[in-house]
Motif scaffolding. Structure first.
Motif, short mmCIF file in Angstrom:
data_model
loop_
_atom_site.label_atom_id
_atom_site.label_comp_id
_atom_site.label_asym_id
_atom_site.label_seq_id
_atom_site.Cartn_x
_atom_site.Cartn_y
_atom_site.Cartn_z
N VAL A 92 -29.29 6.56 6.68
CA VAL A 92 -30.29 7.13 5.77
C VAL A 92 -31.29 6.04 5.43
N THR A 93 -32.55 6.34 5.61
CA THR A 93 -33.60 5.37 5.25
C THR A 93 -34.87 6.15 4.93
N HIS A 94 -35.79 5.49 4.25
CA HIS A 94 -37.06 6.15 3.92
C HIS A 94 -37.81 6.49 5.20
N ASP A 95 -38.31 7.72 5.30
CA ASP A 95 -38.94 8.17 6.53
C ASP A 95 -40.22 7.40 6.82
N ARG A 96 -40.36 6.99 8.06
CA ARG A 96 -41.56 6.28 8.53
C ARG A 96 -41.54 6.28 10.05
N ALA A 97 -42.62 5.93 10.65
CA ALA A 97 -42.69 5.88 12.11
C ALA A 97 -41.78 4.77 12.63
N GLY A 98 -41.18 5.00 13.79
CA GLY A 98 -40.43 3.95 14.46
C GLY A 98 -38.94 3.93 14.19
N ILE A 99 -38.43 4.87 13.38
CA ILE A 99 -37.00 4.83 13.04
C ILE A 99 -36.14 5.11 14.27
N PHE A 100 -36.47 6.16 15.01
CA PHE A 100 -35.67 6.50 16.20
C PHE A 100 -35.72 5.36 17.23
N ALA A 101 -36.89 4.78 17.41
CA ALA A 101 -37.03 3.67 18.35
C ALA A 101 -36.20 2.47 17.90
N ALA A 102 -36.21 2.19 16.59
CA ALA A 102 -35.46 1.05 16.08
C ALA A 102 -33.95 1.27 16.24
N ILE A 103 -33.48 2.48 15.90
CA ILE A 103 -32.04 2.76 15.97
C ILE A 103 -31.54 2.69 17.42
N THR A 104 -32.26 3.32 18.34
CA THR A 104 -31.80 3.32 19.74
C THR A 104 -31.83 1.91 20.34
N ALA A 105 -32.84 1.12 19.98
CA ALA A 105 -32.88 -0.27 20.48
C ALA A 105 -31.68 -1.05 19.97
N ALA A 106 -31.33 -0.84 18.69
CA ALA A 106 -30.19 -1.55 18.11
C ALA A 106 -28.88 -1.12 18.76
N LEU A 107 -28.72 0.17 18.97
CA LEU A 107 -27.47 0.68 19.55
C LEU A 107 -27.30 0.23 21.00
N ALA A 167 -35.05 10.03 5.72
CA ALA A 167 -34.66 10.43 7.08
C ALA A 167 -33.14 10.35 7.20
N LEU A 168 -32.51 11.48 7.51
CA LEU A 168 -31.06 11.54 7.70
C LEU A 168 -30.79 11.54 9.21
N ASN A 169 -30.20 10.48 9.71
CA ASN A 169 -29.99 10.30 11.14
C ASN A 169 -28.49 10.32 11.46
N THR A 170 -28.08 11.23 12.32
CA THR A 170 -26.69 11.29 12.76
C THR A 170 -26.64 11.00 14.26
N PHE A 171 -25.93 9.94 14.62
CA PHE A 171 -25.81 9.56 16.03
C PHE A 171 -24.34 9.56 16.44
N ILE A 172 -24.07 10.10 17.61
CA ILE A 172 -22.76 9.98 18.22
C ILE A 172 -22.90 9.01 19.40
N VAL A 173 -22.09 7.97 19.41
CA VAL A 173 -22.18 6.95 20.46
C VAL A 173 -20.79 6.64 21.00
N ASN A 174 -20.75 6.08 22.20
CA ASN A 174 -19.49 5.55 22.71
C ASN A 174 -19.74 4.27 23.48
N GLY A 175 -18.68 3.55 23.77
CA GLY A 175 -18.79 2.28 24.48
C GLY A 175 -17.44 1.61 24.57
N ASP A 176 -17.38 0.55 25.36
CA ASP A 176 -16.12 -0.16 25.54
C ASP A 176 -15.76 -1.00 24.32
N ARG A 177 -16.81 -1.54 23.64
CA ARG A 177 -16.56 -2.38 22.46
C ARG A 177 -17.27 -1.77 21.26
N LEU A 178 -16.48 -1.35 20.28
CA LEU A 178 -17.05 -0.74 19.07
C LEU A 178 -16.88 -1.70 17.91
N ASP A 179 -17.73 -2.71 17.86
CA ASP A 179 -17.70 -3.72 16.80
C ASP A 179 -18.59 -3.23 15.66
N THR A 180 -17.96 -2.65 14.62
CA THR A 180 -18.74 -2.01 13.56
C THR A 180 -19.62 -3.00 12.80
#
Length: 872
Positions: A704-719, A739-752
């Protein structure tokens, strides 16, 4: 080992005076020119066995020459080749294993010249594996380690004191270091464990031509046991002993030469020792070995089909011979116990055998009866080797007349309908060639591989895995692992319909055209031959024609959209068809490759199954408006939160800013968990919460973060920077511009911790987001690059655009797409990310900045930007 007359010095045009020292440079040059000569001879079509033995002979010469320069003739030491080199077989970069055998008199102080000898071997470029031992040490270590004992079986003297070698042979080979029975048992156990490391199948996407089932090691195991027990050195010796028929000898010899050819070429292509037939070498090898593309199949697919069929024949012969060895070595002294089963078959010490060798000639239907008897008598260990040979010899009897015979049709259907043993016997039928003979259309896909990263197994192996998965759904012991599948399976009126659909679902692969359409023709013909009713035939045909429909809908569509469920329900029509299709879909995905099935796909299919089931059973209730559906979820989630001690005032205040779409697109469990996170961290920006989703390799991330341009780009780059695969994304914006963002992800290493830090860093600077761009792209992804295909569809009812993207997979793909969305001022509301090996089939639900569907000009501009961005 054939006698070699060609010298490495002649090949290199190198004349070495008898009194001159052979320098490192001369040896290196000789080895290089020797390799070049062998490659030229290979390309010219010289017999592979000559080249393999010639390579060993070349190395023999170098070792002998260097040995003479360092070790005097009167030194009580000998140089012995062991392992594959001991057999006189060397591929271009094979291991060169030697034993330096010392007399006891110098064991405490071996000559320094041995060290200089070994050093020069390395200096000239030979990667030598060596051991230094006395005869007693050899004996002691061989008694403790069967691998050492096996190497010594294949020992061959190169130079030095011959009497030492003869004494070693007397002590370790003639007098048997290992008891023959124990040696056999351990070698068989080694093989079982080795096969398990490769999923007990030769039909992997990237097989190991040496170690995989059906590889060269399986032939060597036969030779080792034969050497230990019968004192024969090779397959020819087994033939002379009567253990191999002429046809079997020819089959194994042909298979060994084919595997040697592949291995020899693979070493040269890789420029190093290489045993794994990696997918990026497969294309080059197919071309090098003379395979050509045609309209229906690639050259590489033809080549790999030949490989898999070769591996299958090796495995068959290995199994046959080990069983014969068992009878000769293990069971020779045991009393013969025979129990009559019927007029054609009996149990011989627990193995099924024919009562006499002419049974199959007199009663051809017994070729199928074998497998029914094994199903009905689970205590039987298998088929006796002599009977396997009879089956091989009588396969020609399974012709059109055999297939038309009512007895045979009835037997085949009985096998399918048995409550136990379906998987085992179908697999055995395939291994013995009976299944492909009875169903010629299945025989065409035996060994058929698709050249991609999605399908990990050949079509026949995948099909048998699928049938095995279906069978597991019926077993009570698997109910906990597959609760819904077990429940649905028990509702099936005729499980055999499911098995038939499973056998035929991919039967038309490799023919060109749509395999799901072509397969229906074959399946209908099978159903007609086997007297299935029109109703049952229609279900089989439906399942084959639409066997991909459920996975496609679940992974690409918005399952909260009633129009999606309505369309899918209209396709399946009945609950019965839905039940069959659900089970076939789960079994199919799980049988495609080991990495495809996960908790996320499981949850999507369950959601689609339940929604469709409800629609079919209660169409009017299911067809309620999205507003009513959202309100129902609102009420249920509210009750759960109140039960957890949350106040209604706090919940209502939080949800006041939410629109109905948020409640529609999230499950009740998500609504409860996300609301608790917000209530506990109201002042945090960004709020980042993570939890396991269905399985250990899948995470649900709520941001959850204040809505603004670039959130989806920032989250996917980080993930993607954290090596995570984005499977699903849902984005909602509240009336308060959160902005309420729900992502489902998977991977070999899930370092929270790492994920949280990466997200915080990127979200802190959304105005300067850079897409994730790895420095290295995996080798396999470079092989399947395709031009992106982008399609748009407007959802008028919900006023958004659905964009479908089909392209090759690569690291950083989603963040690159997000960057284009940002530059084009496109908003994402939902995404379905579907990776199928080397390809992705992604669906994005998008709007303009003012929450409308894109018009044609906007679609074209976005498409142009994506094509440009994804081609970089």
């Amino acid at each position: 080992m054939p006698q070699q007359t060609l010298s490495i010095w002649e090949v290199g045009n190198l004349v070495i005076p008898s009194d001159a020292e052979v320098t490192n440079e001369i040896c290196r040059q000789a080895l290089k020119q020797g390799q070049s000569y062998l490659q030229q001879q290979f390309d010219a079509g010289s017999p592979i066995e000559e080249l393999v033995y010639q390579r060993a002979s070349f190395v023999d010469e170098i070792l002998n020459q260097i040995w003479q320069q360092h070790i005097s003739d009167d030194t009580p030491v000998s140089l012995i080749a062991v392992g594959g080199y001991g057999r006189g077989e060397l591929h271009p970069y094979s291991d060169i294993d030697v034993l330096i055998l010392l007399d006891e008199s110098i064991s405490d102080s071996p000559p320094d010249s041995l060290s200089s000898f070994l050093t020069q071997l390395w200096d000239v470029g030979l990667e030598i594996g060596h051991s230094v031992r006395t005869i007693q040490e050899c004996r002691q270590q061989a008694e403790e380690d069967i691998t050492i004992a096996t190497n010594l079986l294949e020992a061959r003297i190169l130079c030095g004191a011959s009497n030492l070698f003869e004494s070693l042979q007397q002590l370790t080979v003639t007098n048997k270091t290992w008891d023959t029975r124990r040696f056999f048992e351990l070698k068989r156990q080694e093989q079982l464990e080795r096969h398990q490391r490769y999923n007990d199948t030769a039909n992997n996407l990237e097989p190991n031509i040496k170690e995989s089932p059906g590889g060269l090691r399986d032939i060597q195991v036969v030779n080792w046991v034969a050497q230990q027990h019968f004192d024969v050195k090779n397959l020819e010796g087994l033939r002379q002993k009567g253990f191999l028929a002429n046809s079997e000898y020819e089959t194994l010899q042909k298979a060994q030469n084919f595997l040697w050819t592949i291995r020899f070429a693979l070493h040269h292509l890789a420029g190093r020792k290489q045993e794994k037939l990696m997918i990026d070498f497969q294309r080059e090898l197919a071309k090098k070995l003379g395979y050509k593309d045609d309209e229906s199949r690639l050259a590489v697919e033809k080549f790999m089909k030949d490989y898999y069929r070769c591996a299958r024949s090796v495995r068959q012969m290995n199994s046959l011979l080990l069983q014969l060895f068992e009878e000769t070595i293990i069971l020779a002294d045991e009393p013969r116990e025979v129990k009559v089963i019927n007029r054609r078959f009996q149990s011989h010490n627990g193995y099924l055998e024919t009562i006499n060798p002419g049974i199959f000639a007199y009663y051809p239907y017994a070729l199928l009866e074998v497998f029914l008897i094994l199903q009905q008598n689970p205590d039987l260990k298998g088929v006796r080797a002599s009977t396997i040979r009879q089956i091989h010899a009588h396969l020609h009897l399974i012709d059109d007349n055999f297939r038309r015979d009512i007895k045979n049709r009835t037997l085949f259907m009985e096998i399918i309908r048995q409550p136990k043993g379906v998987t085992h016997e179908f697999r055995r039928m395939n291994e013995l060639g009976v299944l492909g003979a009875y169903l010629p259309e299945f025989g065409c896909v035996v060994g058929q591989m698709q050249h991609d990263l999605f399908h990990a197994y050949t079509v026949d192996e995948h099909t048998l895995f699928l049938v095995g998965n279906l069978r597991r759904f019926s077993c009570e012991e698997n109910r906990e692992e597959f609760p819904l599948c077990s429940e649905v399976f028990n509702q099936l009126p005729k499980p055999e319909i499911l098995y038939i659909a499973g056998i035929y679902h991919d039967i038309a692969k490799g023919r060109g055209g749509d395999h799901s359409v072509l397969g229906v023709v074959d399946a209908k013909a099978f159903c007609e031959r086997h007297n299935l009713s029109d109703y049952d035939t229609s279900i089989v045909a439906f399942l084959i024609r639409h066997h991909l429909a459920m996975s496609t809908t679940a992974q690409k569509s918005d399952l909260e959209d009633p129009t999606v469920i309505k369309k899918f329900a209209e396709l399946v029509e009945t609950t019965e068809r839905l039940n069959y299709l659900y089970l076939l879909t789960v079994a199919d995905i799980r049988a495609t490759n080991n990495n495809l099935w996960n908790g996320w796909r499981d949850s999507l299919l369950k959601q689609l199954y339940h929604s469709t089931h409800q629609w079919i059973e209660h169409t009017e209730a299911q067809a309620k408006s999205t507003r009513e559906k959202s309100y129902k979820k609102y009420q249920e989630a509210m009750q759960k939160l109140l039960a957890k001690g949350r106040s209604q005032e706090d919940i209502s205040k939080l949800w006041h800013a939410y629109d109905l779409d948020y409640f529609l697109r999230h499950s009740i469990d998500e609504l409860v968990w996300q609301s608790e996170q917000r209530l506990d961290h109201l002042d945090e920006d960004p709020l980042i919460a993570l939890r396991k989703h269905n399985d250990q390799q899948t995470l649900e991330i709520f941001i959850v973060t204040h809505d603004r341009a670039g959130i989806f780009a920032a989250i996917t780059a980080a993930l993607e920077q954290c090596q995570l695969n984005v499977l699903d994304a849902k984005i909602n914006v509240t009336k308060e511009h959160d902005a309420l963002n729900t992502f489902i992800v998977n991977g070999d290493r899930l370092d929270t911790r790492q994920i949280t830090r990466s997200l915080e860093k990127q979200l802190a600077n959304t105005s300067h987001v850079k897409p994730y761009s790895p420095t290295i792209t995996p080798r396999t992804m470079k092989l399947f690059q395709t031009q992106p295909n982008i399609d748009f569809e407007t959802n008028l009812q919900q006023n958004h655009t659905v964009m479908s993207l089909h392209t090759h997979d690569r690291p950083g793909l989603v963040s690159a797409i997000a960057q284009v969305f940002l530059s084009c001022k496109v908003q994402l509301i939902n995404a379905k990310i579907n990776t199928l090996g080397d390809q992705v089939e992604d669906v994005f639900f998008i709007t303009t900045a003012d929450d409308n569907a894109l018009d044609e000009l906007e679609e074209n501009a976005l498409k142009e930007q994506l094509l440009s961005g994804l081609s970089q």
